[in-house]
Design an enzyme around this catalytic site. Sequence first.
Site, PDB file in Angstrom:
ATOM      1  CG  PHE A  94      -1.989   1.009   1.164  1.00  0.00           C
ATOM      2  CD1 PHE A  94      -3.043   0.876   0.267  1.00  0.00           C
ATOM      3  CD2 PHE A  94      -1.944   2.115   1.971  1.00  0.00           C
ATOM      4  CE1 PHE A  94      -4.043   1.832   0.192  1.00  0.00           C
ATOM      5  CE2 PHE A  94      -2.948   3.084   1.904  1.00  0.00           C
ATOM      6  CZ  PHE A  94      -3.992   2.941   1.010  1.00  0.00           C
TER       7      PHE A  94
ATOM      8  NE  ARG B   2      -9.540  -3.697  -2.594  1.00  0.00           N
ATOM      9  CZ  ARG B   2      -9.081  -3.013  -1.536  1.00  0.00           C
ATOM     10  NH1 ARG B   2      -7.827  -3.164  -1.124  1.00  0.00           N
ATOM     11  NH2 ARG B   2      -9.852  -2.160  -0.900  1.00  0.00           N
TER      12      ARG B   2
END
Lengths: 409, 409
Positions: free
Chosen positions: A138, A381
């Site tokens: 991330f 996702r």
Amino acid sequence: MSARPASGNDTAAALRATAHRLDAEDPLRPVRERFTLPEDVVYLDGNSLGALPKAVPDRLARVVAHEWGALGIRSWTESGWWEAPERVGELIAPLVGAGPGQVVVGDSTSVNLFKALVAAVRLAGEGRDEVLVDSSSFPTDGYIAEAAVRLTGHRLVPVLPAEVPGRLGPRTAAVLLNHVDYRTGRLHDLPGLTAAVHEAGAYAVWDLCHSAGALPVGLDAHGVDLAVGCTYKYLNGGPGSPAFLYVRAAHQAAFDSPLPGWNSHAEPFGMRPSYTRAEGATAGRVGTPDILSLLALEAALGVWEGVDLAAVRAKSLALTDFFLECVDRYVPAGSLESVTPAAHEERGSQLALRTPRAAALMPRLIARGVVGDFRPPDILRFGFTPLYVGFADAERAARVLAEELGAGD
Amino acid sequence: MSARPASGNDTAAALRATAHRLDAEDPLRPVRERFTLPEDVVYLDGNSLGALPKAVPDRLARVVAHEWGALGIRSWTESGWWEAPERVGELIAPLVGAGPGQVVVGDSTSVNLFKALVAAVRLAGEGRDEVLVDSSSFPTDGYIAEAAVRLTGHRLVPVLPAEVPGRLGPRTAAVLLNHVDYRTGRLHDLPGLTAAVHEAGAYAVWDLCHSAGALPVGLDAHGVDLAVGCTYKYLNGGPGSPAFLYVRAAHQAAFDSPLPGWNSHAEPFGMRPSYTRAEGATAGRVGTPDILSLLALEAALGVWEGVDLAAVRAKSLALTDFFLECVDRYVPAGSLESVTPAAHEERGSQLALRTPRAAALMPRLIARGVVGDFRPPDILRFGFTPLYVGFADAERAARVLAEELGAGD
């Protein structure tokens, strides 16, 4: 709904029957009743924002009206506000395999990453000038790591997790890794990588944002040095609820935070001009804790009562397996590619499906009640939270996905 | 209640009559109705935790049930969660004399102090290696300043605010000062000290925890470079509600945060590996904002609608003057010493009374419904929030204080 060929109907009927059987056999099924779920929606975004636990609204209403409104300042002592960061930390500890006294809650994940990373390089001491950081992770991990090493004078070495063992050496101070990749859902080998980091004499910092509450982590068992994690994904703490910081007991005496606010002072109300670090996980605190969010999180953590993490992991794998099976049956070959590893030991609790049509497709899925999310440039996702997602949900999601891809037309 | 000499009764009757007249004439009196106050309590701790605004419970209940529970992840866009840090910042801006685009809300005061101080020394650039910090201020300012200069390689010089002009020089990078001293209630000369700091070519960082919402601050007008402040005191945001950061528009292009989390990225959902700073106050954001607390604060800030800060300041001075007068009349000379300056231009919105019996006395006052707080070693602290404290409250507090000191026996 368009007419389907008979084989399609047969497939759907068989998969639905399987889904109903699996739901009926699911030992976690009753836990779903502890949540308020959006009506007629398959909520596959618990990996981004967990659903609302039913206990939260009443608890929060009482905190506001009684503890704040009626008691006011007295609640810092009388309502246990002051100790909430440690108390809520103790509720999270068993979910990440931590014994008591090592987890404290407060601040955002990014701020905790900064604390953990600076503390780790300070533990490593002079002579080790490199920090390895997962380049696939991330982005905030990378930005914060860059900001931290700029201040501490270390050198940042971006690596893929698989490259870590080959890049470790006598110059490595610390390694920051994500347990589960936020985009692909890949689960990294926390025990093995931590052991490799230790063998090189360095310190391992793990970001558990996408694993805490989704699978067993085993921080104590695997010797992790420092870890941070989010509480609003699989821990259902509510939007932006405070993050947690794990400081291994063995490192607490030397834990040297770059953000030593008054809440981490050994005597916070002594108002002393010089700083003396508190003992235990408290050393990870900074400023005044955000009580409303912290106590909402505390109430939310009640859903874990009696829940076995091994059962959560088993259901997570069964759910993602089943969803992939449904996708495989409903969607024409070649229109979607799973970028999440098929191997169980490399899979978190989310699936990432790649299609060039992802950006346009997700809003259509959401409009039809299948809530996942899109991650640029081409990823759909889907998060599978075993506490409240069922097998029938998975079947419906795959079917709607196939329909929107045009498979049923 | 013990029998009093006739003169004591006369005094009390006269002071109560004055209090009732002043309350009747108070233009802010109706604002009190916007709060839920503890029953039968004189709440003089709004300088520590502001009272509960009536709009908060319903708003928070809706945020939890509807925005989180029913809409889930969609609320980041559909309920305006993402922009809340800037939107709530714009509600605070006029209260601290800031034009649009310069205030952002999030993180604790301590974390914001760290951002502001590191950003300030980076603005100052090479060649200036000293940071002056108010040695009389709230301890966390000193701890965080020490932690910041340790990382940036500067030297910390603790000074009293009055000593600042004499210690400024070509080596000064930045100066961190408290607008109002948390302990004594002394108001420092923000315009004059800021001008002196600028004359030396340094940057002024102000901590507004005890002035924001209590008196006009004038950040833009006085050229303040960076400022931080708390929202749970005079801004009534609730326990531990997120703090605010002011970054002067002129410095935003060069504002270089030590905590560049993904929320401050120019393209936060681009998930790019390299960091590009967002424009404006957004550059002060770090991680995911704490939505429950942030939206409670937003609702709380509604109490300021139509409220004139000049009227707030006038009432604050009148209230503290009147309380001191009551204390003077009720309490035998010599038993209490005010450590808050008598001069209006040096007084915030709280009073600090010194007595060696302070530690034992405050719990007795609280038991009798007069809620202030104790600050070691010998300070009784009373905050006067003009939005909901009245003159009759001040008279009652002084009377109870005198009785507990034994004056009436």
